[in-house]
Design a protein around this motif. Structure first.
Motif, PDB file in Angstrom:
ATOM      1  N   ASN A   3       0.807  -1.222   0.000  1.00 55.61           N
ATOM      2  CA  ASN A   3       0.000   0.000   0.000  1.00 55.61           C
ATOM      3  C   ASN A   3       0.837   1.268   0.000  1.00 55.61           C
ATOM      4  OD1 ASN A   3      -2.485  -1.415  -0.024  1.00 55.61           O
ATOM      5  ND2 ASN A   3      -2.238  -1.796   2.159  1.00 55.61           N
ATOM      6  N   ASP A   4       1.985   1.236  -0.666  1.00 56.16           N
ATOM      7  CA  ASP A   4       2.832   2.417  -0.822  1.00 56.16           C
ATOM      8  C   ASP A   4       2.470   3.058  -2.157  1.00 56.16           C
ATOM      9  OD1 ASP A   4       4.822   4.272  -1.405  1.00 56.16           O
ATOM     10  OD2 ASP A   4       6.438   3.025  -0.649  1.00 56.16           O
ATOM     11  N   PRO A   5       1.941   4.292  -2.152  1.00 54.87           N
ATOM     12  CA  PRO A   5       1.511   4.916  -3.406  1.00 54.87           C
ATOM     13  C   PRO A   5       2.648   5.093  -4.416  1.00 54.87           C
ATOM     14  CG  PRO A   5       1.445   6.495  -1.596  1.00 54.87           C
ATOM     15  CD  PRO A   5       1.740   5.153  -1.000  1.00 54.87           C
ATOM     16  N   GLU A   6       3.894   5.111  -3.955  1.00 54.43           N
ATOM     17  CA  GLU A   6       5.028   5.245  -4.867  1.00 54.43           C
ATOM     18  C   GLU A   6       5.471   3.893  -5.420  1.00 54.43           C
ATOM     19  OE1 GLU A   6       8.237   7.708  -3.585  1.00 54.43           O
ATOM     20  OE2 GLU A   6       6.898   9.011  -2.453  1.00 54.43           O
ATOM     21  N   GLY A   7       4.985   2.803  -4.832  1.00 52.45           N
ATOM     22  CA  GLY A   7       5.354   1.471  -5.297  1.00 52.45           C
ATOM     23  C   GLY A   7       6.809   1.130  -5.051  1.00 52.45           C
ATOM     24  N   VAL A   8       7.364   1.629  -3.942  1.00 54.28           N
ATOM     25  CA  VAL A   8       8.777   1.439  -3.655  1.00 54.28           C
ATOM     26  C   VAL A   8       8.958   0.471  -2.478  1.00 54.28           C
ATOM     27  CG1 VAL A   8      10.886   2.588  -2.863  1.00 54.28           C
ATOM     28  CG2 VAL A   8       9.372   3.735  -4.502  1.00 54.28           C
ATOM     29  N   VAL A   9       9.857  -0.491  -2.656  1.00 55.20           N
ATOM     30  CA  VAL A   9      10.278  -1.378  -1.576  1.00 55.20           C
ATOM     31  C   VAL A   9      11.754  -1.092  -1.352  1.00 55.20           C
ATOM     32  CG1 VAL A   9      10.590  -3.758  -0.828  1.00 55.20           C
ATOM     33  CG2 VAL A   9       8.606  -3.146  -2.225  1.00 55.20           C
ATOM     34  N   ALA A  10      12.116  -0.657  -0.154  1.00 54.14           N
ATOM     35  CA  ALA A  10      13.505  -0.274   0.114  1.00 54.14           C
ATOM     36  C   ALA A  10      14.057  -1.038   1.308  1.00 54.14           C
ATOM     37  CB  ALA A  10      13.591   1.234   0.376  1.00 54.14           C
ATOM     38  N   GLY A  11      15.297  -1.465   1.175  1.00 54.52           N
ATOM     39  CA  GLY A  11      16.004  -2.109   2.269  1.00 54.52           C
ATOM     40  C   GLY A  11      15.605  -3.558   2.476  1.00 54.52           C
ATOM     41  N   LYS A  12      16.430  -4.261   3.264  1.00 52.94           N
ATOM     42  CA  LYS A  12      16.179  -5.678   3.530  1.00 52.94           C
ATOM     43  C   LYS A  12      14.884  -5.887   4.300  1.00 52.94           C
ATOM     44  CE  LYS A  12      20.979  -7.172   3.431  1.00 52.94           C
ATOM     45  NZ  LYS A  12      22.088  -7.767   4.209  1.00 52.94           N
ATOM     46  N   ALA A  13      14.624  -5.034   5.285  1.00 44.28           N
ATOM     47  CA  ALA A  13      13.401  -5.186   6.086  1.00 44.28           C
ATOM     48  C   ALA A  13      12.162  -4.958   5.210  1.00 44.28           C
ATOM     49  CB  ALA A  13      13.400  -4.228   7.262  1.00 44.28           C
ATOM     50  N   GLY A  14      12.214  -3.977   4.338  1.00 41.78           N
ATOM     51  CA  GLY A  14      11.101  -3.703   3.432  1.00 41.78           C
ATOM     52  C   GLY A  14      10.876  -4.850   2.463  1.00 41.78           C
ATOM     53  N   LEU A  15      11.960  -5.413   1.952  1.00 41.82           N
ATOM     54  CA  LEU A  15      11.863  -6.544   1.031  1.00 41.82           C
ATOM     55  C   LEU A  15      11.303  -7.771   1.751  1.00 41.82           C
ATOM     56  CD1 LEU A  15      12.411  -7.320  -1.891  1.00 41.82           C
ATOM     57  CD2 LEU A  15      14.705  -8.012  -1.196  1.00 41.82           C
ATOM     58  N   ARG A  16      11.739  -7.998   2.976  1.00 43.76           N
ATOM     59  CA  ARG A  16      11.232  -9.120   3.777  1.00 43.76           C
ATOM     60  C   ARG A  16       9.729  -8.959   4.013  1.00 43.76           C
ATOM     61  NH1 ARG A  16      14.497  -8.691   7.638  1.00 43.76           N
ATOM     62  NH2 ARG A  16      16.016 -10.182   6.847  1.00 43.76           N
ATOM     63  N   ALA A  17       9.287  -7.755   4.372  1.00 45.76           N
ATOM     64  CA  ALA A  17       7.865  -7.496   4.611  1.00 45.76           C
ATOM     65  C   ALA A  17       7.056  -7.714   3.334  1.00 45.76           C
ATOM     66  CB  ALA A  17       7.669  -6.072   5.135  1.00 45.76           C
ATOM     67  N   TYR A  18       7.606  -7.293   2.211  1.00 44.27           N
ATOM     68  CA  TYR A  18       6.934  -7.459   0.918  1.00 44.27           C
ATOM     69  C   TYR A  18       6.713  -8.938   0.614  1.00 44.27           C
ATOM     70  CZ  TYR A  18       6.366  -7.493  -4.162  1.00 44.27           C
ATOM     71  OH  TYR A  18       5.909  -7.720  -5.440  1.00 44.27           O
ATOM     72  N   PHE A  19       7.760  -9.745   0.757  1.00 46.27           N
ATOM     73  CA  PHE A  19       7.638 -11.172   0.459  1.00 46.27           C
ATOM     74  C   PHE A  19       6.751 -11.892   1.481  1.00 46.27           C
ATOM     75  CE2 PHE A  19      11.213 -10.541  -2.414  1.00 46.27           C
ATOM     76  CZ  PHE A  19      10.792 -11.310  -3.485  1.00 46.27           C
ATOM     77  N   GLN A  20       6.837 -11.515   2.754  1.00 48.21           N
ATOM     78  CA  GLN A  20       5.976 -12.139   3.770  1.00 48.21           C
ATOM     79  C   GLN A  20       4.508 -11.862   3.479  1.00 48.21           C
ATOM     80  OE1 GLN A  20       7.672 -10.584   7.420  1.00 48.21           O
ATOM     81  NE2 GLN A  20       8.853 -12.447   7.750  1.00 48.21           N
ATOM     82  N   LYS A  21       4.203 -10.628   3.117  1.00 44.47           N
ATOM     83  CA  LYS A  21       2.820 -10.286   2.823  1.00 44.47           C
ATOM     84  C   LYS A  21       2.348 -10.994   1.560  1.00 44.47           C
ATOM     85  CE  LYS A  21      -0.330  -6.462   3.052  1.00 44.47           C
ATOM     86  NZ  LYS A  21      -0.500  -5.049   3.312  1.00 44.47           N
ATOM     87  N   GLY A  22       3.209 -11.065   0.553  1.00 42.46           N
ATOM     88  CA  GLY A  22       2.850 -11.745  -0.689  1.00 42.46           C
ATOM     89  C   GLY A  22       2.605 -13.232  -0.496  1.00 42.46           C
ATOM     90  N   LEU A  23       3.468 -13.887   0.276  1.00 43.37           N
ATOM     91  CA  LEU A  23       3.306 -15.326   0.508  1.00 43.37           C
ATOM     92  C   LEU A  23       2.113 -15.634   1.407  1.00 43.37           C
ATOM     93  CD1 LEU A  23       7.045 -16.358   0.797  1.00 43.37           C
ATOM     94  CD2 LEU A  23       5.464 -16.868  -1.072  1.00 43.37           C
ATOM     95  N   THR A  24       1.769 -14.709   2.289  1.00 48.43           N
ATOM     96  CA  THR A  24       0.567 -14.881   3.108  1.00 48.43           C
ATOM     97  C   THR A  24      -0.681 -14.739   2.242  1.00 48.43           C
ATOM     98  OG1 THR A  24       1.681 -14.065   5.084  1.00 48.43           O
ATOM     99  CG2 THR A  24      -0.728 -13.973   5.087  1.00 48.43           C
ATOM    100  N   ALA A  25      -0.686 -13.750   1.349  1.00 47.21           N
ATOM    101  CA  ALA A  25      -1.838 -13.512   0.476  1.00 47.21           C
ATOM    102  C   ALA A  25      -1.982 -14.593  -0.588  1.00 47.21           C
ATOM    103  CB  ALA A  25      -1.711 -12.135  -0.181  1.00 47.21           C
ATOM    104  N   PHE A  26      -0.858 -15.153  -1.047  1.00 50.39           N
ATOM    105  CA  PHE A  26      -0.869 -16.143  -2.133  1.00 50.39           C
ATOM    106  C   PHE A  26      -0.009 -17.348  -1.742  1.00 50.39           C
ATOM    107  CE2 PHE A  26      -1.210 -11.888  -4.000  1.00 50.39           C
ATOM    108  CZ  PHE A  26      -2.435 -11.989  -4.651  1.00 50.39           C
ATOM    109  N   PRO A  27      -0.475 -18.188  -0.816  1.00 52.17           N
ATOM    110  CA  PRO A  27       0.352 -19.301  -0.346  1.00 52.17           C
ATOM    111  C   PRO A  27       0.679 -20.320  -1.440  1.00 52.17           C
ATOM    112  CG  PRO A  27      -1.865 -19.457   0.554  1.00 52.17           C
ATOM    113  CD  PRO A  27      -1.765 -18.144  -0.138  1.00 52.17           C
ATOM    114  N   GLU A  28      -0.091 -20.351  -2.508  1.00 50.40           N
ATOM    115  CA  GLU A  28       0.158 -21.285  -3.607  1.00 50.40           C
ATOM    116  C   GLU A  28       1.101 -20.705  -4.662  1.00 50.40           C
ATOM    117  OE1 GLU A  28      -2.876 -18.480  -5.023  1.00 50.40           O
ATOM    118  OE2 GLU A  28      -2.539 -19.454  -3.119  1.00 50.40           O
ATOM    119  N   LEU A  29       1.671 -19.560  -4.375  1.00 49.80           N
ATOM    120  CA  LEU A  29       2.524 -18.842  -5.325  1.00 49.80           C
ATOM    121  C   LEU A  29       3.657 -19.724  -5.838  1.00 49.80           C
ATOM    122  CD1 LEU A  29       2.839 -15.992  -6.554  1.00 49.80           C
ATOM    123  CD2 LEU A  29       4.384 -15.479  -4.672  1.00 49.80           C
ATOM    124  N   ARG A  30       3.781 -19.808  -7.161  1.00 50.15           N
ATOM    125  CA  ARG A  30       4.836 -20.576  -7.811  1.00 50.15           C
ATOM    126  C   ARG A  30       5.282 -19.826  -9.063  1.00 50.15           C
ATOM    127  NH1 ARG A  30       4.229 -22.545  -3.721  1.00 50.15           N
ATOM    128  NH2 ARG A  30       3.880 -24.673  -3.072  1.00 50.15           N
TER     129      ARG A  30
END
Length: 76
Positions: A3-30
């Motif tokens: 939900n970042d209007p700029e669409g920016v993911v910055a830093g290791k913590a931001g990248l980790r949060a992005y992937f955690q949220k994505g895998l939670t939303a789409f557990p079948e992701l392949r």
């Protein structure tokens, strides 16, 4: 996903949060890698996901080989 209007993911913590949220939303992701395209200071990963849609991710690389920018393009 973050939900970042700029669409920016910055830093290791931001990248980790992005992937955690994505895998939670789409557990079948392949991903199925279709092709890797190399440039002077960039790489493009072209792949298909579990729903059959295609994505191309353009990544700019620093002189040290670190990814400094990513632009993702999605099929419908």
């Amino acid at each position: 996903l973050l939900n970042d209007p700029e669409g920016v993911v910055a830093g290791k913590a931001g990248l980790r949060a992005y992937f955690q949220k994505g895998l939670t939303a789409f557990p079948e992701l392949r991903f199925t890698l279709i092709e890797v395209l190399w440039g002077q200071q960039s790489v493009v990963l072209y792949y298909e996901n579990q729903r059959g849609t295609h994505t191309a991710e353009y990544m700019e690389l620093s002189p040290q080989g670190q990814v400094t920018r990513v632009v993702a393009n999605y099929s419908r």
